[in-house]
Design an enzyme around this catalytic site. Sequence first.
Site, PDB file in Angstrom:
ATOM      1  N   LYS A 252      -0.254   6.215   8.119  1.00 29.62           N
ATOM      2  CA  LYS A 252       0.424   6.406   6.828  1.00 29.62           C
ATOM      3  C   LYS A 252      -0.597   6.395   5.691  1.00 29.62           C
ATOM      4  O   LYS A 252      -0.567   7.240   4.789  1.00 29.62           O
ATOM      5  CB  LYS A 252       1.454   5.276   6.652  1.00 29.62           C
ATOM      6  CG  LYS A 252       2.255   5.303   5.379  1.00 29.62           C
ATOM      7  CD  LYS A 252       1.788   4.267   4.354  1.00 29.62           C
ATOM      8  CE  LYS A 252       1.932   2.823   4.834  1.00 29.62           C
ATOM      9  NZ  LYS A 252       1.360   1.876   3.827  1.00 29.62           N
TER      10      LYS A 252
ATOM     11  N   LYS B 146      -7.013   1.256  -3.549  1.00 28.56           N
ATOM     12  CA  LYS B 146      -6.623   0.620  -2.298  1.00 28.56           C
ATOM     13  C   LYS B 146      -6.655   1.617  -1.146  1.00 28.56           C
ATOM     14  O   LYS B 146      -7.202   1.347  -0.080  1.00 28.56           O
ATOM     15  CB  LYS B 146      -5.221   0.030  -2.444  1.00 28.56           C
ATOM     16  CG  LYS B 146      -4.527  -0.354  -1.150  1.00 28.56           C
ATOM     17  CD  LYS B 146      -5.256  -1.441  -0.380  1.00 28.56           C
ATOM     18  CE  LYS B 146      -4.607  -1.665   0.984  1.00 28.56           C
ATOM     19  NZ  LYS B 146      -5.395  -2.554   1.838  1.00 28.56           N
TER      20      LYS B 146
ATOM     21  N   THR C 143       0.870  -1.173   0.000  1.00 25.10           N
ATOM     22  CA  THR C 143       0.000   0.000   0.000  1.00 25.10           C
ATOM     23  C   THR C 143       0.906   1.222   0.000  1.00 25.10           C
ATOM     24  O   THR C 143       1.404   1.637   1.034  1.00 25.10           O
ATOM     25  CB  THR C 143      -0.928  -0.009   1.219  1.00 25.10           C
ATOM     26  OG1 THR C 143      -1.720  -1.191   1.165  1.00 25.10           O
ATOM     27  CG2 THR C 143      -1.837   1.210   1.218  1.00 25.10           C
TER      28      THR C 143
END
Lengths: 293, 293, 293, 293
Positions: free
Chosen positions: A239, A170, A94
């Site tokens: 993040k 995503k 990711t």
Amino acid sequence: MKIGFIGLGQMGSGMAARLQASGQPLTVFNRSPEKMQGLIDLGAKAAQSLGDFADADVIFTMLADDHAVNALVMGEDGLLAQMRPGAVHVSCSTISVALSAQLTEAHTRAGQEYVAAPVFGRPDAAAAGKLYLAVAGKPATIERLQPLFAHMGQHSFVVAEMPEKANLVKLSGNFLIAAVIESLGEAMALVEKGGVDRHAYLELLTSSLFNVPLYKNYGGLIADRKFTPPGFAAPLGQKDMRLVQAAAENLNVPLPLASLLHDRFIRLAAEGGASRDWSAIGILAAQDAGLSS
Amino acid sequence: MKIGFIGLGQMGSGMAARLQASGQPLTVFNRSPEKMQGLIDLGAKAAQSLGDFADADVIFTMLADDHAVNALVMGEDGLLAQMRPGAVHVSCSTISVALSAQLTEAHTRAGQEYVAAPVFGRPDAAAAGKLYLAVAGKPATIERLQPLFAHMGQHSFVVAEMPEKANLVKLSGNFLIAAVIESLGEAMALVEKGGVDRHAYLELLTSSLFNVPLYKNYGGLIADRKFTPPGFAAPLGQKDMRLVQAAAENLNVPLPLASLLHDRFIRLAAEGGASRDWSAIGILAAQDAGLSS
Amino acid sequence: MKIGFIGLGQMGSGMAARLQASGQPLTVFNRSPEKMQGLIDLGAKAAQSLGDFADADVIFTMLADDHAVNALVMGEDGLLAQMRPGAVHVSCSTISVALSAQLTEAHTRAGQEYVAAPVFGRPDAAAAGKLYLAVAGKPATIERLQPLFAHMGQHSFVVAEMPEKANLVKLSGNFLIAAVIESLGEAMALVEKGGVDRHAYLELLTSSLFNVPLYKNYGGLIADRKFTPPGFAAPLGQKDMRLVQAAAENLNVPLPLASLLHDRFIRLAAEGGASRDWSAIGILAAQDAGLSS
Amino acid sequence: MKIGFIGLGQMGSGMAARLQASGQPLTVFNRSPEKMQGLIDLGAKAAQSLGDFADADVIFTMLADDHAVNALVMGEDGLLAQMRPGAVHVSCSTISVALSAQLTEAHTRAGQEYVAAPVFGRPDAAAAGKLYLAVAGKPATIERLQPLFAHMGQHSFVVAEMPEKANLVKLSGNFLIAAVIESLGEAMALVEKGGVDRHAYLELLTSSLFNVPLYKNYGGLIADRKFTPPGFAAPLGQKDMRLVQAAAENLNVPLPLASLLHDRFIRLAAEGGASRDWSAIGILAAQDAGLSS
């Protein structure tokens, strides 16, 4: 097809084991070499360095963040330099939309291919081959890789040709999950302070309109206050919210809920939540309501 | 058991029809009498005034808001004055926690009983007897009413003895649904501006982690920009967010996401969204991103 | 003391003119050379390239953002390579805390000095020498520069020795100003929709508790809907909110109001607000309330 | 002119003392009679009950909230019933727009007059006659009252004829002040965690762009963490944010910053902040950043 797999963390080790089960020759690599043992026991070959991927046809990577992927691929003697022309880098991490675009360009210039295939699911789904993959890249290449994807996931969704769009999807998915966590956290804080048992409440929700594992699992973690060990650590969630917002800013899309979620993770970090599951943002509302854990 | 039903709107008419199907004598009432015809055709008796509920054993009410319920029950010659001692008022409306507490007290003082049974589900679920009920009241009374609840819903959850707690649960549930709408709206705006088709994106989501009618239905309405006719009108959603926040403030529970949602509804109202479905807040993010509808 | 000044935009040209008035030899540089003419007319020398700053004792830079500063200083044949040992780079630009730290390290390694001196004030204040400076660097160096600062500003505040702390202070100050704009925008939208004239309302505010130019000026721009030409363009405000949030995330400080402001700027950008003054976020509340401009 | 004054709290006692200094006969009343002593010592007459205001020409009220004002005026044997036709009720309390509209109507029906004159300023300003008044009512009446207003405040702003508009202005003003508190709280948390002394930072701010008592006073309270005794208690601030939002919802004006502020007060209440000054919301950001007080 000679397969490589780099990054054997909680997710990667399960994914690599599924690829090993495909029967094709698999070479694995991990910075901390002791994590390779499990795959070696399953029959995989351990790489000594990235140079051992020079003859691989397709190399999967599953790393923690932009920094790790960038260093691995673009660094001196990095993956970019080692891969043969025509080989495919399938990036399951990711990472940011921006880095995905850079990787696409770099691999293309090197005569290689780049496919983004970020995954949805937690470590148990990875181990069981039950992930969902959001895949983007050249159609012919994706078709060729489908049998491998099928070992890793229960379904692969082809999003687009530009790899970075799979990363956007995503990231947006992780935003949606974080929104579920926050909303459950607020709702449970409210009813609990109003005198309703939070476990019974969750049972009601997940037996009716919210009858789906996502709500059951995260709701259960919040109701149980069970945030260690983390299935997906809070700093990774933080993040991802940062990357969602960076992508949103680049596209000029204001996302107030994403901002709220991002702030929740920053606060969790300030409270020392680095080792907790990201669902731990789900108790901040209870905390603000003065409910003891 | 003689049953009464008051309030034959989109939801109430379906619910009353299901009760009529129970085979017990049903008397119905609606402020606009023409809406009673459908039930009369099914065999129900039409009340001329609230006085016709004087011999009812249990009276269900399904009205729009606090104001309507308060006027019906507490007003001059209202339901409170008409009900016989021992009769039960089952309030299915989504009303404030505060009003539910007042109704409990008023009925108790009058020797009557009050049960809160707010419902989850849209008009089609009401007509099909597929609602979910959050029920609170005296255990013996609830047990006696279970056969009736079973005609209206696929499941009844007994929340507590204090009726108002069922209302708190109901309001929190609507908050959770509104959070789903907002999060889908933001996620779709983001990926769409990034070049991903929003219908394909929704398909991906609802075939994987979000495989539940709630996400499919609301996601579909947002993707289709189909907000009329409303299944649940925006002003009702706004009212519920206001009630969630009022309950939260009374309990000292700060809910930042509920505040965000409330502001979204106020903005929709300012844009003239009164006749749209409440899922219309799901296009505000796209609008702010400069996406044309 | 030989002085250099690089970056002659709206702010920089006024600041350089003030330095020219100090009587010390001044060499100026700007990417678009036509902007140097005004300073040349005042007696300054025009640099042909950064090499002309090789003998300067102190070089001021006033550029738009991190990218510009980074390219100028760190790029090939950049300022870092041109400055003589012992020379001082005084960076007045509003840049990130992170870049300021990098510049400190780079100049120190090169035997040079780095002082951060970001400024508060709009172009008219720059031209009048009425800026406020937040200064950080070695105490002895700052003391030596004070006479120059005195030509540019009405007051210089020495924040700390580490230059980056002055940048943090500057960014936090722009956050405070943006908060003023947003709060005025919301308050004016509210009273105006309630039937109170917004100009009279602003007069009331700024004659009483808010009797300070900041509220008068920005309130006036909002009340007048006068956002062009920009004194400080919206994209710069957006950049600063992004930098505030980046600094806040690095320090683990959740700032919900800064998040709200950041989203406002993103929305303004999506609406095509790039050429407007940053105070234009102050009409978004009115817009959401359905008030026509 | 015979003057009455009801409500001798921190603010009211100072205001009444200023009216007493006008030389006109003053009768005062307070629920807790011991608070009347100070005014009696200054020469005012103490009322035994509201009946003692039957011959008053103008009666000022300064009470805590809607509930208190409503009970006093509309209750049995309340002020409405006691005032003679033609008498003026000047309501200085910070109450809801809705109650102000109801009072206007009630007094008008009773042949009396109603003027809203909410005030800005803290207890010391009240005692010094340095308040600011936002006044709305019939122009002729306001003109007649100006000499009295001049004893209480340094300036009276005539907002409109409809009294409720003065209340809207007052509420919006408190919103603006709360926004100052929150923004200072966030900014100070940020710079402090970045290593800048918060007192020195405040000095910088209030010597430059924010050179106004509002920022100095509230900034000082936050920097000093000095929230007791309260000059304006947190529950009153919470009440005002609730009233701002209620007014905003009635007018269909979404105010995201007001929502944020409201949530801050709810959280403060949950943490037991009832006895603190409302500026205590200014340490929540520091708290979330993990800074110890």
